[in-house]
Motif scaffolding. Structure first.
Motif, PDB file in Angstrom:
ATOM      1  N   THR A   1       0.830  -1.198   0.000  1.00 46.04           N
ATOM      2  CA  THR A   1       0.000   0.000   0.000  1.00 46.04           C
ATOM      3  C   THR A   1       0.869   1.253   0.000  1.00 46.04           C
ATOM      4  OG1 THR A   1      -1.771  -1.159   1.173  1.00 46.04           O
ATOM      5  CG2 THR A   1      -1.822   1.239   1.220  1.00 46.04           C
ATOM      6  N   VAL A   2       0.414   2.232  -0.757  1.00 46.70           N
ATOM      7  CA  VAL A   2       1.050   3.543  -0.755  1.00 46.70           C
ATOM      8  C   VAL A   2       0.021   4.564  -0.296  1.00 46.70           C
ATOM      9  CG1 VAL A   2       0.553   3.955  -3.206  1.00 46.70           C
ATOM     10  CG2 VAL A   2       2.422   5.179  -2.091  1.00 46.70           C
ATOM     11  N   TYR A   3       0.488   5.556   0.426  1.00 46.35           N
ATOM     12  CA  TYR A   3      -0.396   6.557   1.025  1.00 46.35           C
ATOM     13  C   TYR A   3      -0.040   7.957   0.546  1.00 46.35           C
ATOM     14  CZ  TYR A   3      -1.041   2.672   4.277  1.00 46.35           C
ATOM     15  OH  TYR A   3      -1.280   1.438   4.823  1.00 46.35           O
ATOM     16  N   LEU A   4      -1.013   8.819   0.595  1.00 41.56           N
ATOM     17  CA  LEU A   4      -0.759  10.243   0.374  1.00 41.56           C
ATOM     18  C   LEU A   4      -1.493  10.998   1.467  1.00 41.56           C
ATOM     19  CD1 LEU A   4       0.567  12.363  -1.479  1.00 41.56           C
ATOM     20  CD2 LEU A   4      -1.662  12.604  -2.604  1.00 41.56           C
ATOM     21  N   GLN A   5      -0.723  11.537   2.391  1.00 43.32           N
ATOM     22  CA  GLN A   5      -1.279  12.372   3.448  1.00 43.32           C
ATOM     23  C   GLN A   5      -1.338  13.803   2.943  1.00 43.32           C
ATOM     24  OE1 GLN A   5      -2.423  11.576   6.645  1.00 43.32           O
ATOM     25  NE2 GLN A   5      -3.078  13.727   6.679  1.00 43.32           N
ATOM     26  N   MET A   6      -2.519  14.361   2.937  1.00 46.25           N
ATOM     27  CA  MET A   6      -2.716  15.713   2.416  1.00 46.25           C
ATOM     28  C   MET A   6      -3.218  16.606   3.534  1.00 46.25           C
ATOM     29  SD  MET A   6      -4.399  14.906  -1.323  1.00 46.25           S
ATOM     30  CE  MET A   6      -5.939  14.314  -0.644  1.00 46.25           C
ATOM     31  N   ASN A   7      -2.449  17.614   3.858  1.00 48.64           N
ATOM     32  CA  ASN A   7      -2.794  18.566   4.910  1.00 48.64           C
ATOM     33  C   ASN A   7      -3.028  19.951   4.313  1.00 48.64           C
ATOM     34  OD1 ASN A   7      -2.345  16.500   6.826  1.00 48.64           O
ATOM     35  ND2 ASN A   7      -0.172  17.043   6.940  1.00 48.64           N
ATOM     36  N   SER A   8      -3.670  20.791   5.082  1.00 49.20           N
ATOM     37  CA  SER A   8      -3.922  22.178   4.661  1.00 49.20           C
ATOM     38  C   SER A   8      -4.487  22.229   3.243  1.00 49.20           C
ATOM     39  CB  SER A   8      -2.623  22.991   4.740  1.00 49.20           C
ATOM     40  OG  SER A   8      -2.084  22.964   6.045  1.00 49.20           O
ATOM     41  N   LEU A   9      -5.503  21.441   3.027  1.00 46.90           N
ATOM     42  CA  LEU A   9      -6.069  21.347   1.683  1.00 46.90           C
ATOM     43  C   LEU A   9      -6.679  22.667   1.230  1.00 46.90           C
ATOM     44  CD1 LEU A   9      -7.523  17.775   1.966  1.00 46.90           C
ATOM     45  CD2 LEU A   9      -5.971  18.553   0.168  1.00 46.90           C
ATOM     46  N   LYS A  10      -6.570  22.901  -0.070  1.00 45.87           N
ATOM     47  CA  LYS A  10      -7.079  24.120  -0.684  1.00 45.87           C
ATOM     48  C   LYS A  10      -8.099  23.752  -1.751  1.00 45.87           C
ATOM     49  CE  LYS A  10      -2.435  26.129  -0.327  1.00 45.87           C
ATOM     50  NZ  LYS A  10      -1.310  26.744  -1.098  1.00 45.87           N
ATOM     51  N   PRO A  11      -8.999  24.664  -2.083  1.00 51.44           N
ATOM     52  CA  PRO A  11      -9.970  24.364  -3.149  1.00 51.44           C
ATOM     53  C   PRO A  11      -9.292  23.947  -4.458  1.00 51.44           C
ATOM     54  CG  PRO A  11     -10.668  26.291  -1.937  1.00 51.44           C
ATOM     55  CD  PRO A  11      -9.301  25.941  -1.427  1.00 51.44           C
ATOM     56  N   GLU A  12      -8.123  24.490  -4.743  1.00 50.63           N
ATOM     57  CA  GLU A  12      -7.431  24.115  -5.978  1.00 50.63           C
ATOM     58  C   GLU A  12      -6.848  22.711  -5.948  1.00 50.63           C
ATOM     59  OE1 GLU A  12      -6.976  26.886  -4.124  1.00 50.63           O
ATOM     60  OE2 GLU A  12      -4.844  27.493  -4.107  1.00 50.63           O
ATOM     61  N   ASP A  13      -6.919  22.040  -4.817  1.00 52.49           N
ATOM     62  CA  ASP A  13      -6.528  20.630  -4.739  1.00 52.49           C
ATOM     63  C   ASP A  13      -7.647  19.709  -5.198  1.00 52.49           C
ATOM     64  OD1 ASP A  13      -4.864  21.427  -1.668  1.00 52.49           O
ATOM     65  OD2 ASP A  13      -3.919  21.094  -3.627  1.00 52.49           O
ATOM     66  N   THR A  14      -8.798  20.271  -5.447  1.00 51.25           N
ATOM     67  CA  THR A  14      -9.923  19.463  -5.921  1.00 51.25           C
ATOM     68  C   THR A  14      -9.573  18.797  -7.243  1.00 51.25           C
ATOM     69  OG1 THR A  14     -11.583  20.841  -4.814  1.00 51.25           O
ATOM     70  CG2 THR A  14     -12.313  19.554  -6.718  1.00 51.25           C
ATOM     71  N   ALA A  15      -9.699  17.474  -7.275  1.00 49.96           N
ATOM     72  CA  ALA A  15      -9.328  16.700  -8.468  1.00 49.96           C
ATOM     73  C   ALA A  15      -9.640  15.235  -8.228  1.00 49.96           C
ATOM     74  CB  ALA A  15      -7.837  16.861  -8.767  1.00 49.96           C
ATOM     75  N   VAL A  16      -9.538  14.461  -9.275  1.00 47.10           N
ATOM     76  CA  VAL A  16      -9.491  13.010  -9.133  1.00 47.10           C
ATOM     77  C   VAL A  16      -8.023  12.641  -8.943  1.00 47.10           C
ATOM     78  CG1 VAL A  16      -9.933  10.779 -10.198  1.00 47.10           C
ATOM     79  CG2 VAL A  16     -11.546  12.668 -10.537  1.00 47.10           C
ATOM     80  N   TYR A  17      -7.754  11.897  -7.895  1.00 46.69           N
ATOM     81  CA  TYR A  17      -6.388  11.501  -7.574  1.00 46.69           C
ATOM     82  C   TYR A  17      -6.177  10.046  -7.987  1.00 46.69           C
ATOM     83  CZ  TYR A  17      -5.459  15.810  -5.111  1.00 46.69           C
ATOM     84  OH  TYR A  17      -5.247  17.134  -4.808  1.00 46.69           O
ATOM     85  N   TYR A  18      -5.093   9.825  -8.705  1.00 43.65           N
ATOM     86  CA  TYR A  18      -4.771   8.509  -9.228  1.00 43.65           C
ATOM     87  C   TYR A  18      -3.459   8.004  -8.631  1.00 43.65           C
ATOM     88  CZ  TYR A  18      -8.135   9.637 -12.932  1.00 43.65           C
ATOM     89  OH  TYR A  18      -9.259   9.963 -13.635  1.00 43.65           O
ATOM     90  N   CYS A  19      -3.447   6.736  -8.369  1.00 37.18           N
ATOM     91  CA  CYS A  19      -2.236   6.028  -7.967  1.00 37.18           C
ATOM     92  C   CYS A  19      -1.649   5.387  -9.217  1.00 37.18           C
ATOM     93  CB  CYS A  19      -2.634   4.973  -6.941  1.00 37.18           C
ATOM     94  SG  CYS A  19      -1.345   3.826  -6.455  1.00 37.18           S
ATOM     95  N   ALA A  20      -0.328   5.354  -9.292  1.00 38.74           N
ATOM     96  CA  ALA A  20       0.324   4.755 -10.452  1.00 38.74           C
ATOM     97  C   ALA A  20       1.616   4.071 -10.029  1.00 38.74           C
ATOM     98  CB  ALA A  20       0.608   5.810 -11.513  1.00 38.74           C
ATOM     99  N   ALA A  21       2.026   3.111 -10.833  1.00 42.03           N
ATOM    100  CA  ALA A  21       3.234   2.341 -10.531  1.00 42.03           C
ATOM    101  C   ALA A  21       4.118   2.259 -11.760  1.00 42.03           C
ATOM    102  CB  ALA A  21       2.851   0.934 -10.078  1.00 42.03           C
ATOM    103  N   ARG A  22       5.411   2.313 -11.530  1.00 44.93           N
ATOM    104  CA  ARG A  22       6.358   2.069 -12.621  1.00 44.93           C
ATOM    105  C   ARG A  22       7.482   1.188 -12.095  1.00 44.93           C
ATOM    106  NH1 ARG A  22      10.890   5.041 -11.527  1.00 44.93           N
ATOM    107  NH2 ARG A  22      10.721   7.186 -10.786  1.00 44.93           N
TER     108      ARG A  22
END
Length: 122
Positions: free
Chosen positions: A76-97
């Protein structure tokens, strides 16, 4: 069959925090470097954060607010997002290489999840 399944998105207010998770299956997780990307309607998918064997990388928009981590025991990989802003609104995708590839261009990623929506209200 490789699967990347994101979770943890939702509707939050500006200043709030969220933690996204991406559970990987069907691949040798340790052999892959993992990244988070995001996309808004009409825009290109953009890099947010990535984690390799040697460290982490962040887009300028994420530096100081977001933190990427991984748990190899849980695939599992995580993304901790703090101090969120309206411009962070999006679909977030996980990817692997694969570990031997370099860079975080979206075209260089091998596998993708289906995304999780993050909406930040003002």
């Amino acid at each position: 069959q490789v699967q990347l399944v994101e979770s943890g998105g939702g509707l939050v207010q500006a200043g709030d925090s969220l933690r996204l998770s991406c559970a990987a299956s069907g691949l040798s997780f340790r052999a892959y470097h993992m990244g988070w990307f995001r996309q808004t309607p009409g825009q290109e998918r953009e890099f947010v954060a990535g984690i390799t064997w040697t460290g982490t990388d962040y887009a300028d928009s994420a530096k100081g607010r977001f933190s990427i981590s991984r748990d190899n025991a849980k695939n599992t990989v995580y993304l901790q997002m703090n101090s969120l802003k309206p411009e962070d609104t999006a679909v977030y995708y996980c990817a692997a290489r694969e570990y031997y590839k370099t860079g975080w261009a979206s075209g260089g990623m091998t596998y993708w999840g289906k995304g999780t929506l993050v909406t930040v209200s003002a």
